[in-house]
Write an enzyme that holds these catalytic residues in place. Structure first.
Site, PDB file in Angstrom:
ATOM      1  N   ASP A 162       0.841  -1.204   0.000  1.00 24.85           N
ATOM      2  CA  ASP A 162       0.000   0.000   0.000  1.00 24.85           C
ATOM      3  C   ASP A 162       0.877   1.255   0.000  1.00 24.85           C
ATOM      4  O   ASP A 162       0.592   2.227  -0.697  1.00 24.85           O
ATOM      5  CB  ASP A 162      -0.916  -0.023   1.229  1.00 24.85           C
ATOM      6  CG  ASP A 162      -1.603  -1.369   1.357  1.00 24.85           C
ATOM      7  OD1 ASP A 162      -2.299  -1.742   0.411  1.00 24.85           O
ATOM      8  OD2 ASP A 162      -1.391  -2.067   2.361  1.00 24.85           O
ATOM      9  N   HIS A 190      -4.694  -3.372   5.993  1.00 26.28           N
ATOM     10  CA  HIS A 190      -4.471  -3.636   4.562  1.00 26.28           C
ATOM     11  C   HIS A 190      -5.832  -3.998   3.955  1.00 26.28           C
ATOM     12  O   HIS A 190      -6.184  -5.166   3.801  1.00 26.28           O
ATOM     13  CB  HIS A 190      -3.462  -4.775   4.390  1.00 26.28           C
ATOM     14  CG  HIS A 190      -3.305  -5.198   2.962  1.00 26.28           C
ATOM     15  ND1 HIS A 190      -2.863  -4.343   1.971  1.00 26.28           N
ATOM     16  CD2 HIS A 190      -3.567  -6.369   2.335  1.00 26.28           C
ATOM     17  CE1 HIS A 190      -2.846  -4.987   0.817  1.00 26.28           C
ATOM     18  NE2 HIS A 190      -3.281  -6.215   0.999  1.00 26.28           N
TER      19      HIS A 190
HETATM   20  N1  NAI Z   1      -0.637  -8.297   2.273  1.00 26.93           N
HETATM   21  C1  NAI Z   1      -0.606  -8.024   0.983  1.00 26.93           C
HETATM   22  O1  NAI Z   1      -0.285  -6.890   0.594  1.00 26.93           O
HETATM   23  C2  NAI Z   1      -0.958  -9.052  -0.050  1.00 26.93           C
HETATM   24  C3  NAI Z   1      -1.444 -10.282   0.317  1.00 26.93           C
HETATM   25  N2  NAI Z   1      -1.776 -11.233  -0.608  1.00 26.93           N
HETATM   26  C4  NAI Z   1      -2.275 -12.525  -0.110  1.00 26.93           C
HETATM   27  O2  NAI Z   1      -1.223 -13.501  -0.160  1.00 26.93           O
HETATM   28  C5  NAI Z   1      -1.801 -14.799  -0.141  1.00 26.93           C
HETATM   29  C6  NAI Z   1      -1.127 -15.676  -1.192  1.00 26.93           C
HETATM   30  O3  NAI Z   1      -1.388 -15.190  -2.480  1.00 26.93           O
HETATM   31  P1  NAI Z   1      -0.911 -15.984  -3.792  1.00 26.93           P
HETATM   32  O4  NAI Z   1       0.504 -16.410  -3.679  1.00 26.93           O
HETATM   33  O5  NAI Z   1      -1.337 -15.166  -4.936  1.00 26.93           O
HETATM   34  O6  NAI Z   1      -1.861 -17.264  -3.704  1.00 26.93           O
HETATM   35  P2  NAI Z   1      -1.685 -18.680  -4.413  1.00 26.93           P
HETATM   36  O7  NAI Z   1      -2.990 -19.394  -4.297  1.00 26.93           O
HETATM   37  O8  NAI Z   1      -1.042 -18.539  -5.743  1.00 26.93           O
HETATM   38  O9  NAI Z   1      -0.624 -19.384  -3.469  1.00 26.93           O
HETATM   39  C7  NAI Z   1      -0.898 -19.677  -2.138  1.00 26.93           C
HETATM   40  C8  NAI Z   1      -0.125 -20.953  -1.815  1.00 26.93           C
HETATM   41  O10 NAI Z   1      -0.259 -21.173  -0.440  1.00 26.93           O
HETATM   42  C9  NAI Z   1      -0.374 -22.569  -0.230  1.00 26.93           C
HETATM   43  N3  NAI Z   1      -0.976 -22.762   1.092  1.00 26.93           N
HETATM   44  C10 NAI Z   1      -2.277 -22.708   1.450  1.00 26.93           C
HETATM   45  N4  NAI Z   1      -2.417 -23.005   2.738  1.00 26.93           N
HETATM   46  C11 NAI Z   1      -1.180 -23.228   3.228  1.00 26.93           C
HETATM   47  C12 NAI Z   1      -0.679 -23.605   4.492  1.00 26.93           C
HETATM   48  N5  NAI Z   1      -1.488 -23.809   5.534  1.00 26.93           N
HETATM   49  N6  NAI Z   1       0.648 -23.756   4.635  1.00 26.93           N
HETATM   50  C13 NAI Z   1       1.489 -23.575   3.584  1.00 26.93           C
HETATM   51  N7  NAI Z   1       1.067 -23.259   2.353  1.00 26.93           N
HETATM   52  C14 NAI Z   1      -0.247 -23.070   2.187  1.00 26.93           C
HETATM   53  C15 NAI Z   1      -1.230 -23.034  -1.395  1.00 26.93           C
HETATM   54  O11 NAI Z   1      -1.068 -24.446  -1.620  1.00 26.93           O
HETATM   55  C16 NAI Z   1      -0.670 -22.187  -2.534  1.00 26.93           C
HETATM   56  O12 NAI Z   1       0.377 -22.841  -3.222  1.00 26.93           O
HETATM   57  C17 NAI Z   1      -3.306 -14.584  -0.377  1.00 26.93           C
HETATM   58  O13 NAI Z   1      -3.969 -14.670   0.878  1.00 26.93           O
HETATM   59  C18 NAI Z   1      -3.367 -13.178  -0.925  1.00 26.93           C
HETATM   60  O14 NAI Z   1      -4.623 -12.586  -0.716  1.00 26.93           O
HETATM   61  C19 NAI Z   1      -1.625 -10.981  -1.935  1.00 26.93           C
HETATM   62  C20 NAI Z   1      -1.143  -9.775  -2.377  1.00 26.93           C
HETATM   63  C21 NAI Z   1      -0.796  -8.718  -1.468  1.00 26.93           C
HETATM   64  O1  OAA Z   2      -6.231  -7.466  -3.211  1.00 25.29           O
HETATM   65  C1  OAA Z   2      -5.934  -8.636  -2.929  1.00 25.29           C
HETATM   66  O2  OAA Z   2      -6.743  -9.523  -2.623  1.00 25.29           O
HETATM   67  C2  OAA Z   2      -4.481  -8.983  -2.906  1.00 25.29           C
HETATM   68  C3  OAA Z   2      -3.858  -7.931  -2.101  1.00 25.29           C
HETATM   69  O3  OAA Z   2      -3.912  -7.947  -0.902  1.00 25.29           O
HETATM   70  C4  OAA Z   2      -3.398  -6.729  -2.810  1.00 25.29           C
HETATM   71  O4  OAA Z   2      -3.133  -6.764  -4.018  1.00 25.29           O
HETATM   72  O5  OAA Z   2      -3.280  -5.710  -2.139  1.00 25.29           O
END
Ligand code: NAI
Ligand code: OAA
Length: 328
Positions: A162, A190
């Site tokens: 952000d 967030h």
């Molecule tokens: N804080 C932030 O600014 C942001 C947060 N996110 C969040 O990050 C998270 C991951 O996003 P992506 O990588 O795009 O998702 P993705 O679905 O591509 O990858 C997530 C991975 O986590 C694994 N996983 C699920 N539960 C698990 C567990 N208990 N232990 C270990 N691995 C586990 C899944 O098998 C998958 O491979 C989502 O919750 C998303 O919303 C995404 C973008 C920004």
């Molecule tokens: O928006 C979402 O779900 C993924 C995320 O947290 C971001 O891009 O800021």
């Protein structure tokens, strides 16, 4: 003499963000070009996920990174977090179109009780934890509360994406350079309620608020653009942001570990009551970092508009916390 390797655990290692993150950690972008790392990678105990993780590990090997001193694949949090110095908790379900991040709470909250307990049991007592999985602030709160033997301040949530989004919008609006921005912050959750605050910011030495001089733009364009950027990316890509999220995770951990030289950055950290935020709420604050510790920038004036925004994002966080009480 070369440094002793440090252990970096990453969960969700075979996911989108994992794929954009691991290679950068291994190349030294996070902890420095002289710091060897051992990666301790966690994925769910599912054949497809574990196979995907094997593929990622093969690619890491094929990069022949000189700083990569070891790679481990795990399907259990207690083995993945053993003696870890850094833990980046990415693994969680991402949202799809039409969802808010807090809609993920019921799907993801349980992950962070299990992982908080595992960190409590086996991680280094100085472990630096960054929660990326959404809803990041409340998941970090759950992990912190599930790890009573670790210092509270070791648990942080990612607000850096952000912060970086806000910086990029300000640079575009003012025609200044994104690297020339100082004293920017994002308060709160967030989520779209976050309050990106450029009242104290400068760009290339000039005051940002004076340069923009447009409160309507701030309220009706800047804040919604930054607040809803994640949704805009999902709408455009069909998937949530990954490379920019990984980049923000690198920025957050690098600055925490190596220091900011007095520069402000935004981190989601447990409050000690600063700015009237109740103790333990994981809130985005302006911080500086030094010697592996962060410090909130205190004493900033909060005007009526800012207070209203801070109250709103705090209310949402308090409601999210109430919703997970039964897990703690
Ligand atoms: N804080 C932030 O600014 C942001 C947060 N996110 C969040 O990050 C998270 C991951 O996003 P992506 O990588 O795009 O998702 P993705 O679905 O591509 O990858 C997530 C991975 O986590 C694994 N996983 C699920 N539960 C698990 C567990 N208990 N232990 C270990 N691995 C586990 C899944 O098998 C998958 O491979 C989502 O919750 C998303 O919303 C995404 C973008 C920004
Ligand atoms: O928006 C979402 O779900 C993924 C995320 O947290 C971001 O891009 O800021």
């Amino acid at each position: 003499m070369s440094k002793k390797p440090v252990r970096v655990a990453v969960t969700g290692a075979a996911g989108q963000i994992g794929y954009a993150l691991l290679f950068r950690i291994a190349s030294g972008e996070m902890l420095g070009k002289d710091q060897p790392v051992i990666l301790q990678l966690l994925e769910i105990p599912d054949e497809k996920a574990q196979n995907a993780l094997k593929g990622v590990i093969m690619e890491l090997e094929d990069c022949a990174f000189p700083l990569l001193a070891g790679i481990e694949a795990h399907s259990d949090a207690e083995s993945a977090f053993k003696n870890t110095d850094y833990a980046i908790l990415v693994g969680a379900r991402p949202r799809g179109p039409g969802m808010e991040r807090k809609d993920l709470l019921s799907a993801n909250a349980q992950i962070f009780t299990v992982q908080g307990k595992a960190l409590n049991k086996v991680a280094s007592r100085n472990v630096k934890v960054l929660v990326v999985g959404n809803p990041a602030n409340t998941n970090a709160y759950i992990a912190m509360k599930s790890a009573p033997d670790l210092p509270r301040e070791n648990f942080t949530a990612m607000l850096r994406l952000d912060h970086n989004r806000a910086a990029s919008q300000i640079a575009a609006k003012t025609g200044g350079t994104v690297g020339g921005i100082e004293k920017l912050t994002v308060w709160g959750n967030h989520s779209p309620t976050m309050y990106a605050d450029y009242r104290f910011a400068t760009i290339d030495g000039k005051n940002v608020k004076e340069a923009i001089n447009d409160d309507v733009w701030n309220r009706d364009t800047f804040l919604p653009t930054v607040g809803k950027r994640g949704a805009a990316i999902i709408a455009a890509r069909g998937l949530s942001s990954a490379a920019s999220a990984a980049n923000a995770a690198i920025d957050h951990m690098r600055d925490w570990a190596l220091g900011t030289n007095g520069k402000w950055v935004t981190m989601g950290i447990p409050s000690n009551g600063e700015y009237g935020i109740p103790k333990d709420v994981i809130f985005g604050f302006p911080v500086t970092t030094e010697n592996g510790k962060y410090k909130i920038v205190e004493g900033l004036p909060i005007d009526a508009f800012s207070q209203e925004r801070i109250d709103l994002t705090l209310k949402e966080l308090t409601e999210e916390q109430d919703g997970v009480k039964h897990l703690l």
